[in-house]
Design a protein around this motif. Sequence first.
Motif, PDB file in Angstrom:
ATOM      1  N   SER A 123       0.845  -1.192   0.000  1.00  0.00           N
ATOM      2  CA  SER A 123       0.000   0.000   0.000  1.00  0.00           C
ATOM      3  C   SER A 123       0.880   1.241   0.000  1.00  0.00           C
ATOM      4  CB  SER A 123      -0.930  -0.003   1.225  1.00  0.00           C
ATOM      5  OG  SER A 123      -0.179  -0.113   2.422  1.00  0.00           O
ATOM      6  N   ARG A 124       0.253   2.390  -0.137  1.00  0.00           N
ATOM      7  CA  ARG A 124       1.000   3.645  -0.105  1.00  0.00           C
ATOM      8  C   ARG A 124       1.318   4.030   1.337  1.00  0.00           C
ATOM      9  NH1 ARG A 124      -3.232   4.455  -3.376  1.00  0.00           N
ATOM     10  NH2 ARG A 124      -4.312   5.596  -1.706  1.00  0.00           N
ATOM     11  N   LEU A 285      -1.873   1.855  -8.100  1.00  0.00           N
ATOM     12  CA  LEU A 285      -1.688   2.193  -6.689  1.00  0.00           C
ATOM     13  C   LEU A 285      -1.088   3.589  -6.544  1.00  0.00           C
ATOM     14  CD1 LEU A 285      -1.689   1.375  -3.692  1.00  0.00           C
ATOM     15  CD2 LEU A 285       0.581   0.361  -4.059  1.00  0.00           C
ATOM     16  N   GLU A 291      -6.516   0.994  -3.319  1.00  0.00           N
ATOM     17  CA  GLU A 291      -5.966   1.156  -1.974  1.00  0.00           C
ATOM     18  C   GLU A 291      -4.709   0.328  -1.769  1.00  0.00           C
ATOM     19  OE1 GLU A 291      -7.089   3.233   0.344  1.00  0.00           O
ATOM     20  OE2 GLU A 291      -8.688   3.942  -0.972  1.00  0.00           O
ATOM     21  N   ALA A 292      -4.588  -0.784  -2.512  1.00  0.00           N
ATOM     22  CA  ALA A 292      -3.446  -1.680  -2.321  1.00  0.00           C
ATOM     23  C   ALA A 292      -3.274  -2.584  -3.527  1.00  0.00           C
ATOM     24  CB  ALA A 292      -3.634  -2.514  -1.054  1.00  0.00           C
ATOM     25  N   VAL A 293      -2.128  -3.252  -3.570  1.00  0.00           N
ATOM     26  CA  VAL A 293      -1.862  -4.301  -4.556  1.00  0.00           C
ATOM     27  C   VAL A 293      -1.580  -5.586  -3.789  1.00  0.00           C
ATOM     28  CG1 VAL A 293      -0.278  -5.157  -6.336  1.00  0.00           C
ATOM     29  CG2 VAL A 293      -0.973  -2.752  -6.326  1.00  0.00           C
TER      30      VAL A 293
END
Length: 363
Positions: A123-124, A285, A291-293
């Motif tokens: 995620s970021r 992403l 929101e996520a990979v």
Amino acid sequence: MRSKTIYCYLIALILSLTTTNLFAQAEITSADTLLVGVAGSQPFVFPNNVENKGIAIDIWEELAAKKGWNYRYKYFDKVETALSDLSKEMVDVVVGPISITSSRLEHMRFSQPFYNSSLSIVSRSDELTLWQKIKPFFSFKLLIAVGLFLFILALVGTLLWLAERKNSPEQFPKDPVNGIGNGMWLAVVTMSTVGYGDKAPVTLVGRIITGTWIIISIIFATSMVAGIASTLTLNSLGASTILNIEQLSNKKAATLAGSPSEAFLKESKAKTIASNSLQEAMEKLEENEVEAVVYDRPQLLYYIKQNQGKNFYLAKAEYFKQGYGFAFPINSSLVYEVNRALLEISEEQETEKIINNYLEKDE
């Protein structure tokens, strides 16, 4: 009786000759030029126009050299396309990060795993604004917890006031507002173990209430502090950071189309966004489209290593343990020889050397 013995001998001789011919045919097939399908992502497979070959290809070439096999490669853009050709026996083997799954075993055979993988979440990790830093303390759950805490304090304060107001009116006035307020103050001081001594119960009932509250508040205060610490920890990691799969419920998450992680996300009630490549998923992403990979951990580790300047966070949680193996047609005679060669190069530490050449150890 003698004729029966001669008959049995002839049958055994025919079976022996047939078995010998079958093994000879298998050896001839193994010596032919094998068509090797190559599919997957870095660092296990690289495009055929780059210098690096990849973990899976290096391991295949090591065992093929050990067996003296001739082969040529056929590159595929997608694993599923390669496995489709394999099921039609258009290639002899597929090399790459091919997950060994029960559904795939119905249509093909696999070697033993040459690498054990798992699914992970990236995620970021964005910088927080002032509002994002204080927002967790205004959450509905936290407000309920604070309200419940105040209600319990009021209840304990009321009980202390009722028990002490007659025998200790100077500490607990008959006026309910002041009396209950002093009772709540005593409860807070007792719970925090400050012990000012300005208020103390004098009756037996008051002491029983206070003693019971001391025991309860030890557990209650510990749980409350742990909850606040957990909130602060989550807050320090960033509002966009995903720590586990539960946080992705009803949120958008990207993965590769046709991969085991796609089914895993659907089971976890995430809004799955299918991508054609890991690069495409990671770009979504970065652009806040997801929101996520969610994908295989070694590929995510390698991608983050190659893009260290970007704010990515790889969660510690791992899911869906799986092995990578080489895939063969259902009737292939190569599986045993490949497994034997894989064991040999593993015992010689060659497999570990190849993996360490591409991947750093996952701490």
